[in-house]
Every structure is written in structure tokens, then in C-alpha cells.
Write an enzyme that holds these catalytic residues in place. Structure first.
Site, PDB file in Angstrom:
ATOM      1  N   LYS A   1       0.965   4.148  -2.924  1.00  0.00           N
ATOM      2  CA  LYS A   1       0.635   5.552  -2.679  1.00  0.00           C
ATOM      3  C   LYS A   1       1.823   6.466  -2.986  1.00  0.00           C
ATOM      4  CE  LYS A   1      -3.700   5.373  -1.808  1.00  0.00           C
ATOM      5  NZ  LYS A   1      -4.671   6.136  -2.603  1.00  0.00           N
ATOM      6  N   TYR A  20       0.829  -1.197   0.000  1.00  0.00           N
ATOM      7  CA  TYR A  20       0.000   0.000   0.000  1.00  0.00           C
ATOM      8  C   TYR A  20       0.869   1.255   0.000  1.00  0.00           C
ATOM      9  CZ  TYR A  20      -3.328   3.541   1.567  1.00  0.00           C
ATOM     10  OH  TYR A  20      -4.085   4.681   1.673  1.00  0.00           O
TER      11      TYR A  20
END
Length: 163
Positions: free
Chosen positions: A154, A150
Site C-alpha cells: 500500500k 500489505y
């Protein structure tokens, strides 16, 4: 308030959370909003709450055909697009030693590929003065324990915005 009067917006991940709250605010400011998300029940509830200036299109940002349907609906009903809010995101806890290819595919297909194609496919409908908004995360700059994939996705979104 009418700062967005007459504007058309799409919000991916628009049925819940940040997306739904943003849709409410955009509509309060005068915009017409298309919500895009994977869960029909949540989309229906959002449209019921938001009223006549909201439409829902079911689909996933990780599926280009679904994005094509979204933009076809925008073009058919509104003709142009002023605001793209690429808000859809995915991420789950997984220690570095336990990450699978499926975990990486799900995270990057939504957060990176989905964001890129959400923006790219919107461009033909956008004119001068349009706005593109990308949802990032502090995990993209600082990392987060257990959120390796993740955080990396991002970071990619952050650099997409810079590019």
C-alpha cells in the site's frame, strides 16, 4: 443527482465492500459501471442489485489477459472510459518471520502490479478530464503489526499515485 451523467466507469474489486458501495453511488450519480472481480456469484449479485447501468466482467487484476478482456468489453459496449477506480486489493496477516514468497507474490501481484496495469491498460480509452482513483490504506503510511507485506504494497500504491 447527475454529476456523472453519461460517464463510464470501471471498478476493480467492484462486487463487494467499498467497490460495490462506490458502484451504487456512481450509478445514482448517472454513471454506467463495469464491475471487475474474481467471484462470479458476487458479481452476479451486485449486478442484480445495481440494475441496468451495471455490467460484470469476471477476472483478476493480477492477470493481464483478464484486464485486456475487461477493457475490450468497455470498448465494445461504451467506446470510451471516464473513470477508473483501481480498488481491488489483497492482504492477510503474516508476521515478518513467517512471510513466504507466495504471500509476497499474492499481495504485490494484486495491490501493486494489478493497480499499475489496471491504470495503464485503461489509458487508451480515456480522454481529457478522466479520473483515476486508487484505493490506499493507512497501513501504507504508518505500517501495521502483522501486515508487513500489505503495508509495503500500500506504500507502493501511495507513491504510484504521487508519481
Amino acid at each position: 443527482m447527475t454529476r456523472l451523467n453519461g460517464k463510464t466507469a470501471i471498478i476493480t474489486g467492484g462486487a463487494t465492500g467499498i467497490g460495490r458501495a462506490s458502484a451504487k453511488r456512481f450509478i445514482e450519480e448517472g454513471a454506467f459501471v463495469f464491475l471487475f472481480g474474481r467471484r462470479q456469484e458476487a458479481l452476479d449479485a451486485a449486478v442484480a442489485e445495481l440494475g441496468p447501468n451495471a455490467r460484470a466482467v469476471k477476472g483478476s487484476v493480477s492477470d493481464e489477459a483478464d484486464l485486456d478482456r475487461l477493457y475490450a468489453a468497455v470498448k465494445a459496449e461504451r467506446g470510451t472510459l471516464d473513470i477508473v477506480f483501481a480498488n481491488a486489493g489483497a492482504g492477510s496477516m503474516s508476521k515478518l518471520g513467517e512471510i513466504t514468497a507466495e504471500h509476497i507474490d499474492e499481495t504485490f501481484d494484486t495491490n501493486v502490479k494489478g493497480t499499475i496495469f489496471t491504470v495503464q491498460k485503461a489509458l487508451p480509452l480515456m480522454g481529457p478530464g478522466g479520473s483515476i482513483i486508487l484505493t490506499g490504506s493507512s497501513a501504507g503510511t504508518t505500517g501495521a503489526p502483522g501486515m508487513t507485506a500489505y503495508s509495503a504494497s500500500k506504500a507502493a500504491v501511495r507513491n504510484l499515485a504521487r508519481s
